[in-house]
Design a protein around this motif. Sequence first.
Motif, PDB file in Angstrom:
ATOM      1  N   VAL A 293      47.876  37.531  43.890  1.00 41.12           N
ATOM      2  CA  VAL A 293      46.920  37.854  44.258  1.00 41.12           C
ATOM      3  C   VAL A 293      46.975  39.635  44.580  1.00 41.12           C
ATOM      4  CG1 VAL A 293      46.960  39.023  46.815  1.00 41.12           C
ATOM      5  CG2 VAL A 293      47.466  36.582  47.024  1.00 41.12           C
ATOM      6  N   LEU A 294      48.213  40.051  43.805  1.00 34.86           N
ATOM      7  CA  LEU A 294      47.634  41.763  43.312  1.00 34.86           C
ATOM      8  C   LEU A 294      47.522  40.870  41.622  1.00 34.86           C
ATOM      9  CD1 LEU A 294      50.981  42.524  44.962  1.00 34.86           C
ATOM     10  CD2 LEU A 294      48.575  43.452  45.815  1.00 34.86           C
ATOM     11  N   ALA A 295      47.347  40.772  41.355  1.00 39.50           N
ATOM     12  CA  ALA A 295      47.056  40.957  39.777  1.00 39.50           C
ATOM     13  C   ALA A 295      45.112  40.623  39.717  1.00 39.50           C
ATOM     14  CB  ALA A 295      47.188  38.770  38.654  1.00 39.50           C
ATOM     15  N   ALA A 296      44.952  40.111  40.926  1.00 36.44           N
ATOM     16  CA  ALA A 296      43.519  40.282  41.141  1.00 36.44           C
ATOM     17  C   ALA A 296      42.811  41.374  41.362  1.00 36.44           C
ATOM     18  CB  ALA A 296      42.766  38.899  41.908  1.00 36.44           C
ATOM     19  N   ASP A 297      44.061  42.529  42.312  1.00 33.25           N
ATOM     20  CA  ASP A 297      43.754  43.688  42.708  1.00 33.25           C
ATOM     21  C   ASP A 297      42.121  44.859  41.775  1.00 33.25           C
ATOM     22  OD1 ASP A 297      44.186  46.367  43.444  1.00 33.25           O
ATOM     23  OD2 ASP A 297      45.121  45.396  44.986  1.00 33.25           O
ATOM     24  N   GLY A 298      41.572  45.401  42.626  1.00 31.82           N
ATOM     25  CA  GLY A 298      40.630  45.658  42.236  1.00 31.82           C
ATOM     26  C   GLY A 298      40.767  47.111  41.135  1.00 31.82           C
ATOM     27  N   SER A 299      42.718  47.893  41.605  1.00 31.14           N
ATOM     28  CA  SER A 299      43.028  49.081  41.291  1.00 31.14           C
ATOM     29  C   SER A 299      43.631  48.845  39.850  1.00 31.14           C
ATOM     30  CB  SER A 299      44.074  49.698  42.265  1.00 31.14           C
ATOM     31  OG  SER A 299      44.796  51.142  41.795  1.00 31.14           O
ATOM     32  N   HIS A 311      59.709  39.621  37.545  1.00 28.46           N
ATOM     33  CA  HIS A 311      59.754  38.448  37.403  1.00 28.46           C
ATOM     34  C   HIS A 311      58.489  37.917  37.122  1.00 28.46           C
ATOM     35  CE1 HIS A 311      64.056  38.805  39.022  1.00 28.46           C
ATOM     36  NE2 HIS A 311      63.683  39.743  40.270  1.00 28.46           N
ATOM     37  N   LEU A 312      57.976  38.480  36.607  1.00 24.81           N
ATOM     38  CA  LEU A 312      55.741  38.256  36.211  1.00 24.81           C
ATOM     39  C   LEU A 312      56.205  36.777  35.693  1.00 24.81           C
ATOM     40  CD1 LEU A 312      53.316  39.634  37.062  1.00 24.81           C
ATOM     41  CD2 LEU A 312      53.961  40.885  34.627  1.00 24.81           C
ATOM     42  N   PRO A 313      55.157  36.003  35.899  1.00 20.16           N
ATOM     43  CA  PRO A 313      54.855  34.978  34.974  1.00 20.16           C
ATOM     44  C   PRO A 313      54.570  35.284  34.157  1.00 20.16           C
ATOM     45  CG  PRO A 313      54.491  34.196  37.899  1.00 20.16           C
ATOM     46  CD  PRO A 313      54.835  35.502  37.283  1.00 20.16           C
ATOM     47  N   LEU A 314      54.706  34.692  33.077  1.00 16.60           N
ATOM     48  CA  LEU A 314      54.091  34.696  31.943  1.00 16.60           C
ATOM     49  C   LEU A 314      52.489  34.626  31.535  1.00 16.60           C
ATOM     50  CD1 LEU A 314      57.136  33.997  29.113  1.00 16.60           C
ATOM     51  CD2 LEU A 314      56.114  36.255  30.232  1.00 16.60           C
ATOM     52  N   ASP A 315      51.847  34.250  32.267  1.00 13.82           N
ATOM     53  CA  ASP A 315      50.253  33.941  31.840  1.00 13.82           C
ATOM     54  C   ASP A 315      49.651  34.324  33.366  1.00 13.82           C
ATOM     55  OD1 ASP A 315      51.625  32.236  34.935  1.00 13.82           O
ATOM     56  OD2 ASP A 315      49.076  31.709  35.213  1.00 13.82           O
ATOM     57  N   VAL A 316      50.275  35.134  33.857  1.00 12.97           N
ATOM     58  CA  VAL A 316      50.044  36.662  33.729  1.00 12.97           C
ATOM     59  C   VAL A 316      50.190  37.773  33.809  1.00 12.97           C
ATOM     60  CG1 VAL A 316      50.148  37.864  36.710  1.00 12.97           C
ATOM     61  CG2 VAL A 316      50.306  35.586  37.437  1.00 12.97           C
ATOM     62  N   LEU A 317      51.323  37.495  33.283  1.00 11.34           N
ATOM     63  CA  LEU A 317      51.296  38.976  32.199  1.00 11.34           C
ATOM     64  C   LEU A 317      50.315  38.619  31.442  1.00 11.34           C
ATOM     65  CD1 LEU A 317      51.957  41.561  30.802  1.00 11.34           C
ATOM     66  CD2 LEU A 317      54.097  40.112  30.105  1.00 11.34           C
ATOM     67  N   ALA A 318      49.800  37.985  30.537  1.00 14.85           N
ATOM     68  CA  ALA A 318      48.874  37.290  29.552  1.00 14.85           C
ATOM     69  C   ALA A 318      47.449  37.845  30.443  1.00 14.85           C
ATOM     70  CB  ALA A 318      48.786  36.106  29.288  1.00 14.85           C
ATOM     71  N   ASP A 319      46.998  38.052  31.311  1.00 15.77           N
ATOM     72  CA  ASP A 319      45.645  38.367  32.078  1.00 15.77           C
ATOM     73  C   ASP A 319      45.593  39.716  31.824  1.00 15.77           C
ATOM     74  OD1 ASP A 319      44.579  35.458  31.960  1.00 15.77           O
ATOM     75  OD2 ASP A 319      45.520  34.736  34.174  1.00 15.77           O
ATOM     76  N   LEU A 320      46.749  40.358  32.809  1.00 17.82           N
ATOM     77  CA  LEU A 320      47.192  42.008  32.812  1.00 17.82           C
ATOM     78  C   LEU A 320      46.728  42.709  31.195  1.00 17.82           C
ATOM     79  CD1 LEU A 320      49.950  42.041  35.701  1.00 17.82           C
ATOM     80  CD2 LEU A 320      47.390  42.271  35.943  1.00 17.82           C
ATOM     81  N   ALA A 321      47.507  41.707  30.183  1.00 20.20           N
ATOM     82  CA  ALA A 321      48.085  42.354  28.767  1.00 20.20           C
ATOM     83  C   ALA A 321      46.255  42.558  28.123  1.00 20.20           C
ATOM     84  CB  ALA A 321      48.759  41.189  27.813  1.00 20.20           C
TER      85      ALA A 321
END
Length: 503
Positions: A293-299, A311-321
């Motif tokens: 949920v927080l990975a889609a935060d607008g901030s 403990h970040l899932p790597l697929d989430v990290l890939a999007d964040l990166a």
Amino acid sequence: MNHLLCGLAANDALPSELVDRLIAVADTDIAAALAGRADLSRRQAVALVSRVEESAGRLAHEGRLTAADIDPTTQPLAALALLEEGAGRPEWARRLAAEPSAERRARLAACSGLPPDVTETLAGDTEVRVVAELARWTTPDVAAGLASHPHAEVRRAVAANEATPPEVLAALITGSGLPPAQRCLVCDREETPYTHDPHCPRLDCDLRSGASCDGSHESTLHDIRQAALGNPAAPAETVGALADHPSSLLRQDLAARPDLPSEVYARLAVDAIPGVRANVAANPAIDDVLIRVLAADGSHDVRRALAHHPHLPLDVLADLASTTRIGATLLPRIAAASPDEVEALAASRNPALRMLLAQRRDLPPGTRDTLAADPDAKVARSIAAHPGLSEAQLRSLVERYGGGVVARVATNPDTPPALLEELTRHEPPAGKTLREVARHRRATSGALLACLTDSRARRIAAGHPALPPQVVVELLTDADGEVAEAAAANPSLPCAAMAGLVP
């Protein structure tokens, strides 16, 4: 401040007889440097404390002073230093509890293992700061008693004390079961209602920024809750009730606690204040559902905080990166990646992920070499400081990316001396590169001489043992005091020059 003598006092090569001479003329600054010497004998330590009593703190901390070395009557600061380390004598505490100096009594109050009669004396001290210092560090039973103290500042200190019993912390948060506080630091000094100007021009004013009192001591009561929120002993069910508190500062501190029910984190994750949500995002206690949920935060700040989640899932990290400026830093999740995950990250089509992986300094040789040949400049900058890279690989990085990697190559512990010299001549010249070369253990005299041309690198190079002795001597008269001090601390300084500096 005498830069030359302070530098000399820290010089590892200073002969013992010159240490004795420095002790004889030491002021506070020189004594601070002398107290840090690894070769200081017990005799010299005692002599140093006799000369500058303030040096006792470090010496006591490092176990170089004993109770037998100190006269508490003439050396109360030294006695305090030993009591702070648990190496003093009970009678010293009784003597110091009657000291006229409130500052010394406050230092005493922070000591552990005080005799009960001394604790009782300090708990009744007329100076609030003394009682507050006791409350901050004392035992559970004494802290529980001081929670009812009439002064709110003492209660704030009790709330910060990790030995305070949970039920007492709960009472401080809710106010239930405790008599109202009668005074605070604001109404002690000002006529209420009063709000302290955050830009107060008074030089002697030490009220906290924004401190206020309308008779209810509101700012200190807020500070009490904030201190309790930062206390791991505070009950989770009590602090969790503050999730809807109007103070964003309290909600922000609450969001960083690792012991809350999942529903509290969920409420804080939709808080209107980005700082609250960012603390939730970085909290290791949140689950995968909330992470996504927080990975889609607008901030951007929230997403960047989430990138540091262990403990970040790597697929989430890939999007964040790909969407967030994380920077060249070793993320906890990357540091904890398994061998299989490291291999997958190195083969990722996302250069931002490969850059983050390259921040590790323990990569398998094959992975390290693959990243050293990476075509992306960000990856090259990130891997350039990795130990184990060959001279050919380092030179290849410089040839391919020039100024973009030169400073990073200069930080690599395995960069050979000849290449370090070449880096100092790289065009355009870069001060950061010169500073990194100046602190490199393999830097040659030629490289260091080049570093002297940059004002900031000069201060570092002046202390490097590979600098020619005659140059070190010349730098003793440098117009920049920091350069002269570094030269005086340089172990390559000839003994004759050392002796010439000591009065």
